[in-house]
Design an enzyme around this catalytic site. Structure first.
Site, mmCIF file in Angstrom:
data_model
loop_
_atom_site.group_PDB
_atom_site.id
_atom_site.type_symbol
_atom_site.label_atom_id
_atom_site.label_comp_id
_atom_site.label_asym_id
_atom_site.label_seq_id
_atom_site.Cartn_x
_atom_site.Cartn_y
_atom_site.Cartn_z
ATOM 1 N N CYS A 19 18.600 -40.016 -69.083
ATOM 2 C CA CYS A 19 19.325 -41.174 -69.614
ATOM 3 C C CYS A 19 19.224 -41.242 -71.146
ATOM 4 O O CYS A 19 19.831 -40.435 -71.833
ATOM 5 C CB CYS A 19 18.863 -42.466 -68.945
ATOM 6 S SG CYS A 19 20.000 -43.848 -69.247
ATOM 7 N N HIS B 180 19.228 -41.736 -63.559
ATOM 8 C CA HIS B 180 17.787 -41.962 -63.434
ATOM 9 C C HIS B 180 17.259 -41.439 -62.086
ATOM 10 O O HIS B 180 17.177 -42.199 -61.116
ATOM 11 C CB HIS B 180 17.476 -43.455 -63.524
ATOM 12 C CG HIS B 180 17.554 -44.028 -64.886
ATOM 13 N ND1 HIS B 180 16.500 -43.991 -65.786
ATOM 14 C CD2 HIS B 180 18.565 -44.660 -65.531
ATOM 15 C CE1 HIS B 180 16.849 -44.592 -66.902
ATOM 16 N NE2 HIS B 180 18.098 -45.000 -66.784
ATOM 17 N N GLU C 1 14.279 -40.922 -61.364
ATOM 18 C CA GLU C 1 12.984 -41.569 -61.102
ATOM 19 C C GLU C 1 13.128 -42.962 -60.509
ATOM 20 O O GLU C 1 12.173 -43.509 -59.942
ATOM 21 C CB GLU C 1 12.163 -41.627 -62.401
ATOM 22 C CG GLU C 1 12.515 -42.741 -63.378
ATOM 23 C CD GLU C 1 13.752 -42.493 -64.218
ATOM 24 O OE1 GLU C 1 13.946 -43.227 -65.204
ATOM 25 O OE2 GLU C 1 14.544 -41.572 -63.896
#
Length: 255
Positions: free
Chosen positions: A116, A202, A204
Site C-alpha cells: 500500500c 493489504h 496483512e
C-alpha cells in the site's frame, strides 16, 4: 537447513483499537502473515521444509523513531508497510524513507517488498508520479485482474485483496513488470526479479481489521454512508492474503 531469512519491517503507521491491542504494531501482524506464507510454500508448493529457512523478523518505527533504520548488512529484505499518511508529502520522515528506499534499490543483495503506502513509496523512489486518485477510495475486498506475470507470481487466475486507499502510483516505472489492475487503480502491483515486489492492497489485513477501520472512518466522516455500506458488504469476503504472502516468500527465496 538454510540460514534464517532476515526481514526488516518498516512500520509507517500504528494500528487502531482491537488490532493495536492484539498486535501492538504492524510488525507483529506482518510476522504472522509471513509465517503463514512460509507454511503455504511448504504445504502447497511441494517444497521440502528443510529447504525453507526460518524467518528472523524485526521491525522499525520510521515515523516516531525515524533515526532507527535497519543496517542493510544485517538484513536480507526490507518490507515497507501501509500508512494513513500520504506517500507524496514532504514531511521529514517521509523524505528520509524515500531516500532509504533509493539506497536499497541501488544495491543488489537486499530485496524490497512494498504494501500500500510502501508500494507508493517505492514508486516515488523510482521517480514515477504518486498522488490522490480521481477515482476516489478503494476499500475492502476487491478483485484484481492479473497480468500473465501476476498469475505466475501469485499462482492464481484472479486476486482478491483488502484495499484501504485513495492514493495511487499513476504509472509503472520502466524497470518493473506489471502484476495487475483493478477498475479504480491501474497499478496494483510491481515486480522486478530478485529486486522488488509490491501490492497496492493489504495482504496483512483481515475482515475483522478492515471492519474496524470502516467503522472508525465512517464515524469520523471520512467515508460517507454509501461507501461505508459498500465496504461493509464485502469486508468478510474471501481474500488471498496468505497466497500473496507465499508469493513474497518465493520472491525472497528465488535465486
Amino acid at each position: 537447513m538454510r540460514p534464517p531469512l532476515r526481514i526488516a519491517i518498516l512500520e509507517c503507521d500504528s494500528p487502531l483499537g482491537r488490532t493495536k491491542e492484539k498486535y501492538g504494531g504492524y510488525g507483529p501482524l506482518f510476522k504472522e502473515l509471513l509465517n503463514k506464507g512460509v507454511k503455504q510454500v511448504v504445504e502447497h508448493d511441494g517444497v521440502d521444509g528443510v529447504n525453507v529457512p526460518e524467518l528472523e523478523i524485526g521491525w522499525f518505527d520510521v515515523v516516531g523513531q525515524s533515526d532507527m533504520y535497519p543496517d542493510l548488512e544485517a538484513w536480507d529484505a526490507v518490507l515497507i508497510s501501509g500508512s494513513k499518511f500520504n506517500s507524496y508529502d514532504n514531511d521529514a520522515w517521509i523524505l528520509k524513507l524515500v531516500e532509504f528506499t533509493k539506497k536499497v534499490l541501488k544495491q543488489n543483495r537486499v530485496r524490497l517488498i512494498g504494501v500500500c503506502f510502501g508500494h507508493q513509496i517505492i514508486g516515488r523512489a523510482l521517480n514515477v508520479k504518486v498522488g490522490r486518485s480521481d477515482q476516489g477510495w478503494e476499500i475492502a475486498v476487491t478483485p484484481i485482474q492479473l497480468t500473465p506475470r501476476g498469475k505466475e507470481i501469485f499462482r492464481l487466475e484472479e486476486l482478491a485483496i483488502h484495499q484501504m486507499h485513495r492514493d495511487i502510483v499513476f504509472e509503472y516505472p520502466e524497470s518493473v513488470e506489471a502484476l495487475g489492475h483493478s477498475d479504480r487503480c491501474a497499478v496494483q502491483g510491481m515486480y522486478a526479479k530478485n529486486r522488488l515486489i509490491t501490492v497496492q492492497g493489504h495482504p496483512e489485513f483481515t475482515g475483522i481489521i478492515v471492519d474496524e477501520l470502516l467503522d472508525v472512518r465512517h464515524d469520523m466522516g471520512i467515508f460517507n454512508d454509501e461507501l461505508y455500506k459498500s465496504g461493509k458488504s464485502r469486508v468478510m469476503n474471501h481474500h488471498d492474503g496468505v497466497a500473496i504472502s507465499a508469493a513474497f516468500i518465493r520472491f525472497l527465496l528465488d535465486e
